[in-house]
Design a protein around this motif. Structure first.
Motif, PDB file in Angstrom:
ATOM      1  N   SER A 114       0.694  -1.152   0.147  1.00  0.00           N
ATOM      2  CA  SER A 114      -0.026   0.018  -0.194  1.00  0.00           C
ATOM      3  C   SER A 114       1.021   1.156   0.076  1.00  0.00           C
ATOM      4  O   SER A 114       0.411   2.282  -0.503  1.00  0.00           O
ATOM      5  CB  SER A 114      -0.879   0.041   1.130  1.00  0.00           C
ATOM      6  OG  SER A 114      -0.196  -0.208   2.301  1.00  0.00           O
ATOM      7  N   TRP A 115       2.286   1.030   0.463  1.00  0.00           N
ATOM      8  CA  TRP A 115       3.191   2.290   0.618  1.00  0.00           C
ATOM      9  C   TRP A 115       3.434   2.686  -0.861  1.00  0.00           C
ATOM     10  O   TRP A 115       3.885   4.052  -0.790  1.00  0.00           O
ATOM     11  CB  TRP A 115       4.429   1.893   1.192  1.00  0.00           C
ATOM     12  CG  TRP A 115       4.848   0.488   0.860  1.00  0.00           C
ATOM     13  CD1 TRP A 115       4.833  -0.505   1.444  1.00  0.00           C
ATOM     14  CD2 TRP A 115       5.828   0.316  -0.292  1.00  0.00           C
ATOM     15  NE1 TRP A 115       5.495  -1.617   0.658  1.00  0.00           N
ATOM     16  CE2 TRP A 115       6.117  -0.958  -0.302  1.00  0.00           C
ATOM     17  CE3 TRP A 115       6.305   1.053  -1.237  1.00  0.00           C
ATOM     18  CZ2 TRP A 115       6.892  -1.858  -1.132  1.00  0.00           C
ATOM     19  CZ3 TRP A 115       7.203   0.566  -2.253  1.00  0.00           C
ATOM     20  CH2 TRP A 115       7.460  -1.021  -2.081  1.00  0.00           C
ATOM     21  N   VAL A 116       2.907   2.076  -1.923  1.00  0.00           N
ATOM     22  CA  VAL A 116       3.642   2.431  -3.329  1.00  0.00           C
ATOM     23  C   VAL A 116       2.678   3.697  -3.558  1.00  0.00           C
ATOM     24  O   VAL A 116       3.580   4.586  -4.319  1.00  0.00           O
ATOM     25  CB  VAL A 116       3.429   1.473  -4.383  1.00  0.00           C
ATOM     26  CG1 VAL A 116       3.004   2.024  -5.874  1.00  0.00           C
ATOM     27  CG2 VAL A 116       4.079   0.219  -4.149  1.00  0.00           C
ATOM     28  N   ALA A 159       1.545   9.855  -5.001  1.00  0.00           N
ATOM     29  CA  ALA A 159       0.611  10.936  -4.648  1.00  0.00           C
ATOM     30  C   ALA A 159       1.594  12.201  -4.401  1.00  0.00           C
ATOM     31  O   ALA A 159       1.266  13.312  -4.794  1.00  0.00           O
ATOM     32  CB  ALA A 159      -0.035  10.534  -3.646  1.00  0.00           C
ATOM     33  N   GLU A 160       2.511  11.900  -3.514  1.00  0.00           N
ATOM     34  CA  GLU A 160       3.300  13.244  -3.203  1.00  0.00           C
ATOM     35  C   GLU A 160       4.440  13.772  -4.244  1.00  0.00           C
ATOM     36  O   GLU A 160       4.659  14.820  -4.125  1.00  0.00           O
ATOM     37  CB  GLU A 160       4.341  12.824  -1.841  1.00  0.00           C
ATOM     38  CG  GLU A 160       3.334  12.455  -0.734  1.00  0.00           C
ATOM     39  CD  GLU A 160       3.801  12.457   0.667  1.00  0.00           C
ATOM     40  OE1 GLU A 160       5.338  12.646   0.480  1.00  0.00           O
ATOM     41  OE2 GLU A 160       3.532  11.849   1.658  1.00  0.00           O
ATOM     42  N   PHE A 165       9.019   6.819  -0.096  1.00  0.00           N
ATOM     43  CA  PHE A 165       7.787   6.129   0.541  1.00  0.00           C
ATOM     44  C   PHE A 165       7.383   6.448   1.818  1.00  0.00           C
ATOM     45  O   PHE A 165       6.503   5.922   2.645  1.00  0.00           O
ATOM     46  CB  PHE A 165       8.059   4.699   0.469  1.00  0.00           C
ATOM     47  CG  PHE A 165       8.579   4.361  -0.926  1.00  0.00           C
ATOM     48  CD1 PHE A 165       7.651   4.273  -1.984  1.00  0.00           C
ATOM     49  CD2 PHE A 165       9.695   3.974  -1.178  1.00  0.00           C
ATOM     50  CE1 PHE A 165       7.939   3.768  -3.178  1.00  0.00           C
ATOM     51  CE2 PHE A 165      10.313   3.367  -2.489  1.00  0.00           C
ATOM     52  CZ  PHE A 165       9.359   3.453  -3.301  1.00  0.00           C
ATOM     53  N   GLY A 166       7.954   7.610   2.312  1.00  0.00           N
ATOM     54  CA  GLY A 166       7.410   8.310   3.498  1.00  0.00           C
ATOM     55  C   GLY A 166       7.456   7.320   4.844  1.00  0.00           C
ATOM     56  O   GLY A 166       8.246   6.531   4.961  1.00  0.00           O
ATOM     57  N   ASN A 167       6.763   7.776   5.818  1.00  0.00           N
ATOM     58  CA  ASN A 167       6.604   6.877   7.089  1.00  0.00           C
ATOM     59  C   ASN A 167       5.644   5.843   6.698  1.00  0.00           C
ATOM     60  O   ASN A 167       4.743   5.655   7.404  1.00  0.00           O
ATOM     61  CB  ASN A 167       6.300   7.924   8.248  1.00  0.00           C
ATOM     62  CG  ASN A 167       6.290   6.977   9.538  1.00  0.00           C
ATOM     63  OD1 ASN A 167       7.106   6.195   9.608  1.00  0.00           O
ATOM     64  ND2 ASN A 167       5.541   7.697  10.579  1.00  0.00           N
ATOM     65  N   HIS A 179      11.945  -3.368   2.918  1.00  0.00           N
ATOM     66  CA  HIS A 179      13.181  -3.256   2.100  1.00  0.00           C
ATOM     67  C   HIS A 179      14.295  -3.692   2.992  1.00  0.00           C
ATOM     68  O   HIS A 179      15.156  -4.522   2.565  1.00  0.00           O
ATOM     69  CB  HIS A 179      13.403  -1.820   1.717  1.00  0.00           C
ATOM     70  CG  HIS A 179      14.154  -1.606   0.323  1.00  0.00           C
ATOM     71  ND1 HIS A 179      14.415  -0.413  -0.212  1.00  0.00           N
ATOM     72  CD2 HIS A 179      14.877  -2.376  -0.077  1.00  0.00           C
ATOM     73  CE1 HIS A 179      15.009  -0.539  -1.466  1.00  0.00           C
ATOM     74  NE2 HIS A 179      15.664  -1.910  -1.388  1.00  0.00           N
ATOM     75  N   MET A 180      14.520  -3.239   4.173  1.00  0.00           N
ATOM     76  CA  MET A 180      15.716  -3.806   5.266  1.00  0.00           C
ATOM     77  C   MET A 180      15.533  -5.070   5.567  1.00  0.00           C
ATOM     78  O   MET A 180      16.565  -5.871   5.474  1.00  0.00           O
ATOM     79  CB  MET A 180      15.477  -2.915   6.361  1.00  0.00           C
ATOM     80  CG  MET A 180      16.605  -3.350   7.374  1.00  0.00           C
ATOM     81  SD  MET A 180      18.188  -2.666   6.620  1.00  0.00           S
ATOM     82  CE  MET A 180      19.391  -4.171   7.290  1.00  0.00           C
TER      83      MET A 180
END
Length: 530
Positions: free
Chosen positions: A82-84, A89-90, A428-430, A437-438
């Motif tokens: 959902s972070w995509v 957007a930003e 991808f913000g917060n 990824h980590m």
């Protein structure tokens, strides 16, 4: 057209299908930052049990199985990635509703792969005139995951094995890798399903084999600590993405990284994030800065690795690069950097839209999304030399590339000391994206038995030992530096030697065995009735 629309409406309104969607959606909590690894081992067998019931009650079992695979996949990716939409957007210049719609389209595409796995499982079972042979799900799921990792440049995010990074199954990563763990998870889930149906023999044998494999993994040592260490410092600049590429911010950004490094020159190697130098390498002003940083690092017996953009005016090609400043060899007295030297890395696996735009001439005029800064990169070679910094060989991967173990394997050698990955997850913000990824990076460390360093702009910046265990980590969205003495190890894990090949061979043998034994049973049953 009307018939197809009705089929879509019927599928969406199918309440039974939404149970599969919820099962898939719940898996988001199995991955970082939640890391409830046991959830995968609970949800998957329950879901198989549920789908099997729906299939046995259906007059169109293949269609029903496929729909439930699609529903599960949509829920799985709908919550998991959902972070995509944050970056769309930003930074993509489109309204929120459009960014969400584009994210949904991506999830619908990714849902096709688990749907294909269940379609193949049900279709082969139907051809063999047997109830659904769920043992086939392990190899068909494996094939679907492979296709997901290569089709349209690949997007192997959220593969099931990553959810087990902190579980007992993680001990298998140096042997069979993440994709092998995915295969084991599906075998485990199917075994529990068959145990619930009182088909004990084969299920018990499969579970016993998994247990034996885990025990053998715990008692094995694949790499050896040489007793030597190297001190690494990772710099997190925490530069806002909205100002990163503004011309008046370039020098302040570069000086910030240099100032943070100067007080950490006791490190052997200092790593800056992807495109930390937010300028083109060929520019005279950039060369002036690099010359200062290069001589400063060499004078203090250290090396700096930084992300930068290189541009060749003759060919009009951009490259997302990593370069080494300061000392190349531990015994060198002179600074090693000069423009266009060979001790550099050019990113190979580019991110669609963000780094290259398919059908760019058609798409770029449509929206700012297709004109993000630096979205016209050229691929570097698939196989490149490891970077050499202060006598240490580091295998570099930029951002998304860490999700492709085959690429890492192609560049891995006996001399590789450390795995290096840099990124800029400020896009991808917060969200939970940087944590996932980590988690992927930690899995690569465990698979290949090497320490890993990951430097990012806003986090997650961290280091792991050769077992994928985090030894130092910086909080997100804070400017700072972490340092640690990482062990240098020797030796190769089985996965570093053979990769995914043993898992694929076993999956093929399993498939052929199931088909062969089923055909034999069908013939025996036919002969007994004749």
């Amino acid at each position: 057209m009307g018939k197809r629309l009705n089929n879509i409406v019927d599928t969406v309104s199918n309440k039974r299908l939404w149970a599969s969607v919820l099962c898939g959606a719940s898996l988001v909590f199995a991955y970082a930052p939640f890391s409830l690894w046991w959830l995968t081992l609970l949800v998957l067998p329950c879901w198989i049990y549920y789908v099997n019931y729906q299939v046995t009650q259906s007059t169109t079992p293949v269609k029903t199985a496929t729909q439930h695979g699609f529903g599960f996949g949509f829920g799985w990716f709908g919550t998991g990635i959902s972070w995509v939409h944050v970056s769309i957007a930003e930074f993509g210049g489109v309204p929120l509703v459009v960014s969400i719609a584009l994210m949904i389209l991506l999830c619908l595409y990714l849902a096709l792969f688990p749907a294909a796995a269940l379609y193949a499982t049900a279709k082969i079972s139907d051809k063999l005139k047997r109830p659904t042979l769920w043992w086939l799900l392990a190899p068909t799921w494996l094939l679907a995951e492979y296709l997901r990792s290569v089709f349209l440049t690949g997007f192997p995010w959220l593969s099931l094995g990553y959810s087990q990074m902190d579980s007992p199954l993680s001990i298998l990563a140096p042997i069979i890798g993440e994709i092998g763990i995915t295969f084991v998870i599906t075998i485990f889930a199917v075994s529990l399903f068959y145990l619930s149906h009182k088909k004990v023999k084969l299920a018990s044998a499969a579970l016993s084999s998994i247990l034996i494999l885990i025990i053998l993994g715990y008692n094995a040592t694949w790499v050896t600590d040489t007793g030597k260490t190297t001190r690494i410092a990772l710099v997190q600049g925490n530069i806002e993405q909205s100002i990163k590429w503004q011309p008046d911010q370039q020098w302040p950004t570069m000086l910030k990284y240099l100032d943070l490094s100067r007080v950490n020159y006791d490190a052997d190697i200092i790593v800056w994030p992807e495109s930390a130098v937010a300028s083109i390498e060929t520019l005279s002003t950039t060369q002036e800065f690099l010359d200062v940083a290069n001589r400063s690092a060499a004078l203090n017996n250290t090396a700096i690795i930084t992300g930068i953009i290189n541009y060749y005016f003759e060919t009009e090609r951009y490259f997302n690069a990593l370069i080494v400043l300061g000392k190349k060899h531990a015994e060198d007295d002179e600074a090693a950097y000069y423009y266009n030297n060979k001790n550099r890395y050019y990113k190979n696996h580019l991110l669609p839209i963000g780094e290259f735009v398919p059908f760019g001439d058609l798409l770029r005029p449509l929206a700012p999304l297709f004109n993000l800064p630096m979205s016209s990169f050229t691929r570097g070679d698939y196989v490149q030399n490891n970077l050499l910094a202060n006598g240490i060989r580091l295998l570099p991967l930029i951002c998304f590339e860490i999700a492709f173990p085959a690429q890492l394997s192609a560049n891995f050698t006996n001399q590789t000391n450390i795995l290096l990955t840099v990124s800029n997850d400020a896009w991808f913000g917060n969200s939970h994206g940087p944590h996932q990824h980590m988690e992927i990076a930690r899995m690569r460390s465990l698979e290949f038995g090497r320490p890993l360093v990951r430097s990012t702009n806003t986090g997650v910046t961290a280091m792991t030992n050769q077992y994928g265990e985090i030894v130092e980590i910086l909080p997100q969205f804070e400017q700072g530096v972490i340092k640690a003495d990482l062990p240098l190890v020797s030796g190769l894990t089985p996965y570093a030697r053979w990769g995914d090949l043993p898992t694929y061979i076993f999956a093929l043998l399993l498939t052929l065995t199931i088909i062969f034994t089923t055909i034999c049973k069908n013939k025996k049953h036919l002969n007994s009735n004749s």
